[in-house]
Design a protein around this motif. Structure first.
Motif, PDB file in Angstrom:
ATOM      1  N   VAL A  29     -71.374 -40.129 -14.760  1.00 38.62           N
ATOM      2  CA  VAL A  29     -71.637 -41.681 -15.599  1.00 38.62           C
ATOM      3  C   VAL A  29     -70.681 -41.606 -16.275  1.00 38.62           C
ATOM      4  CG1 VAL A  29     -72.581 -42.660 -16.540  1.00 38.62           C
ATOM      5  CG2 VAL A  29     -74.195 -41.390 -15.169  1.00 38.62           C
ATOM      6  N   ASP A  30     -69.848 -40.210 -17.186  1.00 39.23           N
ATOM      7  CA  ASP A  30     -68.880 -40.478 -17.920  1.00 39.23           C
ATOM      8  C   ASP A  30     -67.657 -40.825 -17.549  1.00 39.23           C
ATOM      9  OD1 ASP A  30     -68.180 -40.515 -20.228  1.00 39.23           O
ATOM     10  OD2 ASP A  30     -67.742 -38.888 -20.269  1.00 39.23           O
ATOM     11  N   HIS A  31     -67.842 -40.541 -16.445  1.00 37.99           N
ATOM     12  CA  HIS A  31     -66.414 -40.464 -15.628  1.00 37.99           C
ATOM     13  C   HIS A  31     -66.505 -42.204 -15.375  1.00 37.99           C
ATOM     14  CE1 HIS A  31     -62.616 -39.760 -12.727  1.00 37.99           C
ATOM     15  NE2 HIS A  31     -63.859 -40.524 -11.836  1.00 37.99           N
ATOM     16  N   TYR A  32     -67.467 -42.779 -14.354  1.00 35.25           N
ATOM     17  CA  TYR A  32     -67.581 -43.945 -14.047  1.00 35.25           C
ATOM     18  C   TYR A  32     -67.202 -45.582 -15.604  1.00 35.25           C
ATOM     19  CZ  TYR A  32     -69.345 -48.049 -11.263  1.00 35.25           C
ATOM     20  OH  TYR A  32     -69.917 -49.122 -10.635  1.00 35.25           O
ATOM     21  N   GLY A  33     -67.615 -45.052 -16.454  1.00 35.25           N
ATOM     22  CA  GLY A  33     -67.713 -45.409 -17.520  1.00 35.25           C
ATOM     23  C   GLY A  33     -68.666 -46.162 -18.281  1.00 35.25           C
ATOM     24  N   VAL A  34     -69.433 -45.578 -19.136  1.00 37.16           N
ATOM     25  CA  VAL A  34     -70.475 -46.081 -19.939  1.00 37.16           C
ATOM     26  C   VAL A  34     -71.176 -47.480 -19.343  1.00 37.16           C
ATOM     27  CG1 VAL A  34     -72.179 -45.417 -21.253  1.00 37.16           C
ATOM     28  CG2 VAL A  34     -70.414 -43.834 -21.089  1.00 37.16           C
ATOM     29  N   ALA A  35     -70.884 -48.049 -20.373  1.00 38.75           N
ATOM     30  CA  ALA A  35     -70.728 -49.620 -20.740  1.00 38.75           C
ATOM     31  C   ALA A  35     -70.816 -50.585 -18.920  1.00 38.75           C
ATOM     32  CB  ALA A  35     -69.685 -50.537 -21.048  1.00 38.75           C
ATOM     33  N   ASP A  92     -73.786 -52.747 -14.102  1.00 38.95           N
ATOM     34  CA  ASP A  92     -73.841 -52.479 -13.154  1.00 38.95           C
ATOM     35  C   ASP A  92     -74.733 -52.332 -12.701  1.00 38.95           C
ATOM     36  OD1 ASP A  92     -71.419 -53.308 -12.660  1.00 38.95           O
ATOM     37  OD2 ASP A  92     -70.061 -51.383 -12.053  1.00 38.95           O
ATOM     38  N   LEU A  93     -75.822 -51.486 -13.038  1.00 32.70           N
ATOM     39  CA  LEU A  93     -77.291 -50.748 -12.934  1.00 32.70           C
ATOM     40  C   LEU A  93     -77.932 -51.599 -12.748  1.00 32.70           C
ATOM     41  CD1 LEU A  93     -79.187 -48.657 -12.282  1.00 32.70           C
ATOM     42  CD2 LEU A  93     -79.174 -47.302 -14.254  1.00 32.70           C
ATOM     43  N   ALA A  94     -78.586 -52.592 -14.376  1.00 35.02           N
ATOM     44  CA  ALA A  94     -78.562 -53.089 -13.945  1.00 35.02           C
ATOM     45  C   ALA A  94     -78.638 -54.365 -13.001  1.00 35.02           C
ATOM     46  CB  ALA A  94     -78.374 -53.577 -15.763  1.00 35.02           C
ATOM     47  N   TRP A 132     -74.524 -44.055 -24.562  1.00 32.51           N
ATOM     48  CA  TRP A 132     -75.677 -44.307 -23.403  1.00 32.51           C
ATOM     49  C   TRP A 132     -76.712 -45.258 -23.830  1.00 32.51           C
ATOM     50  CZ3 TRP A 132     -76.585 -46.413 -19.219  1.00 32.51           C
ATOM     51  CH2 TRP A 132     -78.139 -46.615 -18.332  1.00 32.51           C
ATOM     52  N   ILE A 133     -77.068 -45.552 -25.394  1.00 33.86           N
ATOM     53  CA  ILE A 133     -78.697 -45.893 -26.186  1.00 33.86           C
ATOM     54  C   ILE A 133     -77.798 -47.162 -26.387  1.00 33.86           C
ATOM     55  CG2 ILE A 133     -79.730 -46.154 -27.913  1.00 33.86           C
ATOM     56  CD1 ILE A 133     -79.583 -42.613 -28.281  1.00 33.86           C
ATOM     57  N   ALA A 136     -75.109 -48.326 -24.738  1.00 33.08           N
ATOM     58  CA  ALA A 136     -75.374 -49.299 -23.246  1.00 33.08           C
ATOM     59  C   ALA A 136     -76.592 -50.017 -22.894  1.00 33.08           C
ATOM     60  CB  ALA A 136     -74.671 -48.133 -22.047  1.00 33.08           C
ATOM     61  N   SER A 137     -77.372 -48.989 -22.648  1.00 33.28           N
ATOM     62  CA  SER A 137     -78.988 -48.706 -22.237  1.00 33.28           C
ATOM     63  C   SER A 137     -79.367 -50.184 -22.678  1.00 33.28           C
ATOM     64  CB  SER A 137     -79.507 -48.423 -22.214  1.00 33.28           C
ATOM     65  OG  SER A 137     -79.400 -47.097 -23.584  1.00 33.28           O
ATOM     66  N   ASP A 138     -79.656 -50.326 -24.043  1.00 32.74           N
ATOM     67  CA  ASP A 138     -79.646 -51.115 -24.764  1.00 32.74           C
ATOM     68  C   ASP A 138     -79.104 -51.983 -24.598  1.00 32.74           C
ATOM     69  OD1 ASP A 138     -81.229 -49.643 -26.369  1.00 32.74           O
ATOM     70  OD2 ASP A 138     -80.212 -49.704 -28.438  1.00 32.74           O
ATOM     71  N   ALA A 139     -78.101 -53.029 -24.575  1.00 34.71           N
ATOM     72  CA  ALA A 139     -77.073 -54.057 -24.311  1.00 34.71           C
ATOM     73  C   ALA A 139     -77.552 -54.348 -22.535  1.00 34.71           C
ATOM     74  CB  ALA A 139     -75.470 -53.526 -24.583  1.00 34.71           C
ATOM     75  N   ALA A 140     -77.657 -53.724 -21.905  1.00 38.13           N
ATOM     76  CA  ALA A 140     -78.154 -54.029 -20.412  1.00 38.13           C
ATOM     77  C   ALA A 140     -79.608 -54.388 -20.554  1.00 38.13           C
ATOM     78  CB  ALA A 140     -77.776 -52.896 -19.550  1.00 38.13           C
ATOM     79  N   GLY A 141     -80.238 -53.591 -21.757  1.00 35.19           N
ATOM     80  CA  GLY A 141     -81.732 -54.122 -20.688  1.00 35.19           C
ATOM     81  C   GLY A 141     -82.608 -52.767 -20.264  1.00 35.19           C
ATOM     82  N   LEU A 142     -82.422 -51.576 -20.145  1.00 36.80           N
ATOM     83  CA  LEU A 142     -82.083 -50.940 -19.613  1.00 36.80           C
ATOM     84  C   LEU A 142     -83.098 -49.067 -19.990  1.00 36.80           C
ATOM     85  CD1 LEU A 142     -79.011 -50.241 -17.714  1.00 36.80           C
ATOM     86  CD2 LEU A 142     -81.176 -50.825 -16.855  1.00 36.80           C
ATOM     87  N   ASP A 143     -84.013 -49.058 -19.502  1.00 38.91           N
ATOM     88  CA  ASP A 143     -84.925 -47.891 -19.619  1.00 38.91           C
ATOM     89  C   ASP A 143     -84.077 -46.817 -19.791  1.00 38.91           C
ATOM     90  OD1 ASP A 143     -87.446 -50.077 -20.168  1.00 38.91           O
ATOM     91  OD2 ASP A 143     -87.646 -49.141 -18.533  1.00 38.91           O
ATOM     92  N   ARG A 144     -84.824 -45.737 -20.532  1.00 45.91           N
ATOM     93  CA  ARG A 144     -83.372 -44.627 -20.411  1.00 45.91           C
ATOM     94  C   ARG A 144     -84.837 -43.342 -21.193  1.00 45.91           C
ATOM     95  NH1 ARG A 144     -81.791 -47.666 -25.016  1.00 45.91           N
ATOM     96  NH2 ARG A 144     -82.800 -46.356 -27.280  1.00 45.91           N
ATOM     97  N   VAL A 145     -84.979 -42.497 -19.677  1.00 43.89           N
ATOM     98  CA  VAL A 145     -85.042 -41.830 -19.287  1.00 43.89           C
ATOM     99  C   VAL A 145     -85.308 -40.155 -20.585  1.00 43.89           C
ATOM    100  CG1 VAL A 145     -87.398 -40.274 -18.425  1.00 43.89           C
ATOM    101  CG2 VAL A 145     -86.733 -42.673 -18.349  1.00 43.89           C
TER     102      VAL A 145
END
Length: 272
Positions: A105-111, A116-118, A138-139, A141-150
Motif C-alpha cells: 500500500v505504501d509503495h502504491y501510494g497511501v492516498a 481507488d479502493l473507495a 492511513w488514518i 487517507a481513510s478518513d478522507a475516502a470514507g473507509l473503515d480501517r481494521v
C-alpha cells in the motif's frame, strides 16, 4: 459515515448472530477464478469477504495461505487486480474489505490507494502489520475516502495496546485468537473469549460499541458456532484456500467452497 460493513454487522447483530467473514487472496488461482470463488463464498453465506493482496513476505500467514498467495503472485496478480476483485466482491452484495500488509500500500501510494479502493465500493482495509501509532498516513487517507480501517489485537496485547487499537479502528476490531500464524486447527484457542471481553472493555467510555471479530484457526461449523457465542464475527481464511488447493478443477473448487461456507453459516446461526 456508514459503510456497507457497518450495515451488514448491524444486520447480523439484529438477527442475533455473528457475521461470517471469509478470506481469499485476489488472483488465486487467477483473477477471474478468485472472483468466481468469492461468489461461491457469498452464495454459501459469507456476509463479509476479505480480499487478500498477495505479498511476498507474509509474516502472519501459515502455509496454506502462503501457498495460495504464492499461486496468485506467480500468476502476476497486481494491486490493480486486487482492486478489480474488491469491486467484483462488492457487486455480490457482501461487504468487501481488502486485507494487505502495509508495504504494498505504501509503495502504491497511501492516498491514491484509499481513493481507488473507495471507488470500488469496498468498505475499507485490514492492515495486520500496521500499528495505529505508525498509521497516521492511513488514518488521514481513510478518513478522507470514507473507509473503515481494521487493526489487530492479540492475546499478548496489553490493556494500553487494546485501548489504542480499538479507538483507532473503524468497522470492527480483528481479534487474533492466538499467538501464531493463520491456519486450520483442531480447536479454537482458549484465549479467544477472554481477548474479546478485554477488547470490548477497552473501548472509550461513551463511545459507540465496536464489533469484535475473531480469526485464526477456525475451520469447522462447530468451531464457528463456538466463537459466534461470544464474538460479533467469525473470520475464516485457510479453510477456503485449502478447498481450492485440493480441488481437481474450478467447478469442484466452487462447489467445495460453497458447501464449506454453508457449514460455517449454519454454525454462526446455531442457538444450542
Amino acid at each position: 459515515m456508514r459503510t456497507r460493513l457497518h450495515d451488514r454487522l448491524e444486520r447480523t447483530r439484529q438477527e442475533g448472530r455473528a457475521a461470517l467473514i471469509g478470506y481469499l487472496p485476489a488472483g488465486f488461482p487467477t483473477v477471474a477464478d478468485s472472483v468466481s470463488v468469492i461468489e461461491a463464498m457469498v452464495a454459501g453465506g459469507c456476509d463479509v469477504v476479505e480480499v487478500g493482496l498477495p505479498y511476498s513476505d507474509p509474516t502472519m500467514d501459515g502455509p496454506t495461505i502462503q501457498r495460495a498467495a504464492g499461486v496468485a503472485l506467480e500468476a502476476g496478480t497486481t494491486p490493480t487486480d486486487v482492486l478489480r476483485v474488491a469491486e467484483a466482491t462488492a457487486e455480490t452484495g457482501a461487504a468487501a474489505l481488502v486485507m494487505s500488509y502495509w508495504n504494498p500500500v505504501d509503495h502504491y501510494g497511501v492516498a491514491r490507494f484509499a481513493t481507488d479502493l473507495a471507488a470500488t465500493g469496498a468498505s475499507g482495509m485490514i492492515t495486520p502489520d500496521l500499528l495505529p501509532e505508525e498509521a497516521g498516513a492511513w488514518i488521514e487517507a481513510s478518513d478522507a475516502a470514507g473507509l473503515d480501517r481494521v487493526f489487530l489485537v492479540a492475546p499478548s496485547s496489553t490493556d494500553v495496546r487494546l485501548k489504542t487499537t480499538t479507538n483507532a479502528c473503524r468497522g470492527f476490531v480483528y481479534a487474533a485468537s492466538l499467538m501464531g500464524v493463520t491456519g486450520t486447527r483442531a480447536q479454537v484457542a482458549g484465549t479467544a473469549q477472554q481477548l474479546v471481553s478485554r477488547t470490548r472493555a477497552a473501548r472509550e467510555p461513551g463511545a459507540d460499541p465496536l464489533p469484535v471479530c475473531v480469526g485464526l484457526g477456525i475451520s469447522t461449523g462447530d468451531q464457528a458456532a463456538e466463537v459466534a457465542g461470544y464474538a460479533d464475527g467469525v473470520i475464516v481464511g485457510a479453510g477456503f484456500c485449502q478447498r481450492v488447493l485440493d480441488a481437481v478443477d474450478m467447478a469442484s473448487a466452487r462447489s467445495a467452497v460453497r458447501a464449506f461456507a454453508e457449514e460455517l453459516a449454519q454454525g454462526v446461526r446455531r442457538t444450542d
